[in-house]
Motif scaffolding. Structure first.
Motif, short mmCIF file in Angstrom:
data_model
loop_
_atom_site.label_atom_id
_atom_site.label_comp_id
_atom_site.label_asym_id
_atom_site.label_seq_id
_atom_site.Cartn_x
_atom_site.Cartn_y
_atom_site.Cartn_z
N THR A 137 131.02 57.33 -104.89
CA THR A 137 131.61 57.47 -106.22
C THR A 137 131.42 58.87 -106.80
O THR A 137 132.34 59.43 -107.39
CB THR A 137 131.02 56.43 -107.19
OG1 THR A 137 131.27 55.12 -106.65
CG2 THR A 137 131.63 56.54 -108.57
N GLU A 156 129.10 38.83 -113.96
CA GLU A 156 129.63 39.37 -112.70
C GLU A 156 131.12 39.65 -112.72
O GLU A 156 131.61 40.47 -111.95
CB GLU A 156 129.25 38.49 -111.52
CG GLU A 156 129.78 37.09 -111.55
CD GLU A 156 129.24 36.27 -110.39
OE1 GLU A 156 129.32 36.72 -109.23
OE2 GLU A 156 128.74 35.16 -110.66
N ARG A 193 133.49 44.37 -116.19
CA ARG A 193 133.57 45.72 -115.61
C ARG A 193 132.61 46.62 -116.37
O ARG A 193 132.39 46.44 -117.56
CB ARG A 193 134.99 46.26 -115.70
CG ARG A 193 136.02 45.41 -114.95
CD ARG A 193 137.39 46.04 -114.92
NE ARG A 193 137.48 47.10 -113.94
CZ ARG A 193 137.68 46.94 -112.63
NH1 ARG A 193 137.81 45.74 -112.13
NH2 ARG A 193 137.77 47.98 -111.83
N VAL A 218 133.66 49.80 -112.41
CA VAL A 218 133.45 48.94 -111.26
C VAL A 218 133.21 47.53 -111.79
O VAL A 218 132.67 47.34 -112.88
CB VAL A 218 132.24 49.45 -110.42
CG1 VAL A 218 130.94 49.41 -111.21
CG2 VAL A 218 132.12 48.68 -109.12
N LEU A 260 127.25 53.30 -102.47
CA LEU A 260 128.30 53.25 -103.48
C LEU A 260 128.23 54.46 -104.42
O LEU A 260 129.25 55.06 -104.75
CB LEU A 260 128.19 51.95 -104.27
CG LEU A 260 129.28 51.66 -105.30
CD1 LEU A 260 130.66 51.64 -104.66
CD2 LEU A 260 128.99 50.32 -105.98
N GLU A 314 130.55 43.74 -107.67
CA GLU A 314 130.40 44.68 -106.56
C GLU A 314 129.00 45.30 -106.51
O GLU A 314 128.64 45.92 -105.52
CB GLU A 314 131.45 45.78 -106.68
CG GLU A 314 132.85 45.30 -106.43
CD GLU A 314 133.88 46.43 -106.49
OE1 GLU A 314 133.57 47.54 -106.03
OE2 GLU A 314 134.99 46.16 -106.99
#
Length: 189
Positions: free
Chosen positions: A67, A169, A172, A182, A63, A186
């Motif tokens: 990114t 969770e 953001r 994110v 990730l 995730e």
């Protein structure tokens, strides 16, 4: 005070190792079957990785590469130089610049983000926040897999971070040094 002098006086003193001393011991094969990291001069044995931890670390690596692209690189379970007596091995570290042939561990000011994946080591990983702050690491994330939340530490100041956020969770989190974010879920297994 030397070891022999301490013994003759009937007291013991703490020996704080340096990163150079630990490297020399490692090169002699003293840690052949053990994973250790240097924290405040002490050798701390690292826990074995379970499948959730190992898989999540790999997913975070991918990730971050996606990114941040080619102007950064990601290191997994590799030392970072914080001070002569601190050489932690974060689960994931995002480093400014492309990977190079330079034969040195990155220092705190070269890092963008350090991430520890935590469940049973949560208290130890919280204490490491002070080590990363002392080294000037701009942002530290502790991913609590058991409680399914993210602890975000920002703005290092001496041995601590001035800002700490605990995100659930569904919240953001903004990527460091970027304008996008994110969903915490995730980042979780």
């Amino acid at each position: 005070m030397s070891y022999h002098r301490a013994m003759s006086e009937g007291s013991f003193s703490r020996t704080r190792f340096t990163a150079d001393e630990v490297l020399a011991m490692w090169e002699m094969g003293l840690f052949a079957d053990r994973r250790v990291e240097l924290i405040d001069g002490d050798l701390i044995e690292m826990n074995p990785q379970g499948p959730v931890h190992a898989n999540l670390t790999g997913l975070l690596h991918d990730l971050l590469v996606q990114t941040y692209g080619p102007h950064h690189h990601v290191r997994d379970h590799s030392p970072v130089d914080i001070s002569p007596h601190d050489q932690p091995e974060p689960d994931v570290a995002l480093v400014r610049g492309a990977r190079s042939r330079r034969m040195a561990h990155p220092q705190g000011h070269q890092l963008v983000l350090v991430i520890e994946v935590s469940s049973s080591t949560r208290d130890k990983d919280r204490k490491k926040a002070g080590v990363y702050a002392r080294g000037g690491v701009p942002e530290y994330w502790l991913i609590d897999t058991e409680r399914r939340r993210l602890e975000v530490y920002r703005q290092p100041d001496g041995d601590e971070y001035r800002v700490r956020h605990v995100l659930d969770e569904d919240d953001r989190v903004r990527w460091p040094e970027r304008d996008d974010d994110v969903v915490v879920a995730e980042l979780l297994p």
